[in-house]
Design an enzyme around this catalytic site. Structure first.
Site, PDB file in Angstrom:
ATOM      1  N   CYS A  42       0.823  -1.162   0.068  1.00 17.95           N
ATOM      2  CA  CYS A  42      -0.071   0.006   0.082  1.00 17.95           C
ATOM      3  C   CYS A  42       0.855   1.262  -0.280  1.00 17.95           C
ATOM      4  O   CYS A  42       1.545   1.593   0.962  1.00 17.95           O
ATOM      5  CB  CYS A  42      -0.844  -0.219   1.072  1.00 17.95           C
ATOM      6  SG  CYS A  42      -1.845   1.461   1.496  1.00 17.95           S
ATOM      7  N   CYS A  45       0.097   3.660   2.780  1.00 16.55           N
ATOM      8  CA  CYS A  45       0.733   3.187   4.192  1.00 16.55           C
ATOM      9  C   CYS A  45       2.120   3.528   4.213  1.00 16.55           C
ATOM     10  O   CYS A  45       2.555   3.888   5.228  1.00 16.55           O
ATOM     11  CB  CYS A  45       0.449   1.748   4.404  1.00 16.55           C
ATOM     12  SG  CYS A  45      -1.415   1.063   4.122  1.00 16.55           S
TER      13      CYS A  45
END
Length: 150
Positions: A42, A45
Site C-alpha cells: 500500500c 501506508c
C-alpha cells in the site's frame, strides 16, 4: 530494511495474531492505543509510516500497534477493516473509541485524534460493535492463516 520496520519507536509493536492484539490492548490498561492497519504493498501506508513513527515519538504515553492486514486477515475482517490505511483508537474499559481511514494529505486528522483522545475525550461510537476487546472471544476463535496464504 523493509519500510514498515524503519523508524519504529519503543512504544510501537507489531501484532502477529488475534491473541497478540487482545493482549496488547488489554495490557495497555487506560493508555490510549492507536492501531495502524497496513499492507506492505500500500503506497499510502508507506507514505504515512514515517508520520506514524513521529506521532509515536511525540506521544510516548500512547501505545501504537501495527497490524499487517495480509498476515492478520481474519482479525482485520472481524474488525471491519476494509480500506487502507485504516486506524482504530482504544482505551481500557471504553473499548474502541474511534475508527477512520486517513491518507498523507489528512495526517492532521490523525494528529488531532491522538491529541483529543489522549486527554480523555471520546467521540461518538465508531461504526460496528463497540465493546472492550477483552470480551471479544470471537477474535481468539478465528482460524489461523497458513504462512503462504494470501
Amino acid at each position: 530494511m523493509a519500510w514498515w520496520k524503519k523508524g519504529n519507536q519503543p512504544n510501537m509493536k507489531e501484532i502477529n495474531s488475534a491473541q497478540d492484539f487482545v493482549n496488547a490492548i488489554t495490557n495497555a490498561g487506560e493508555k490510549l492505543v492507536l492501531v495502524s492497519f497496513y499492507s506492505v504493498g500500500c503506497r499510502s501506508c508507506k507514505a504515512l509510516h514515517p508520520k506514524i513513527c513521529q506521532i509515536a515519538a511525540d506521544n510516548p504515553e500512547i501505545e501504537v500497534l501495527k497490524v499487517n492486514v495480509h498476515e492478520n486477515n481474519a482479525l482485520c475482517r472481524s474488525l471491519n477493516v476494509n480500506i487502507l490505511p485504516f486506524f482504530h483508537f482504544y482505551r481500557g474499559g471504553e473499548g474502541r473509541i474511534d475508527a477512520f481511514s486517513c491518507s498523507l494529505t489528512k495526517i492532521n486528522k490523525l494528529r488531532a485524534a491522538v491529541s483529543k483522545y489522549k486527554t480523555g475525550q471520546v467521540a461518538l461510537p465508531a461504526p460496528g460493535p463497540v465493546m472492550p476487546v477483552g470480551s471479544r472471544k470471537d477474535l481468539l476463535m478465528m482460524p489461523a492463516l497458513s504462512a503462504g496464504a494470501s
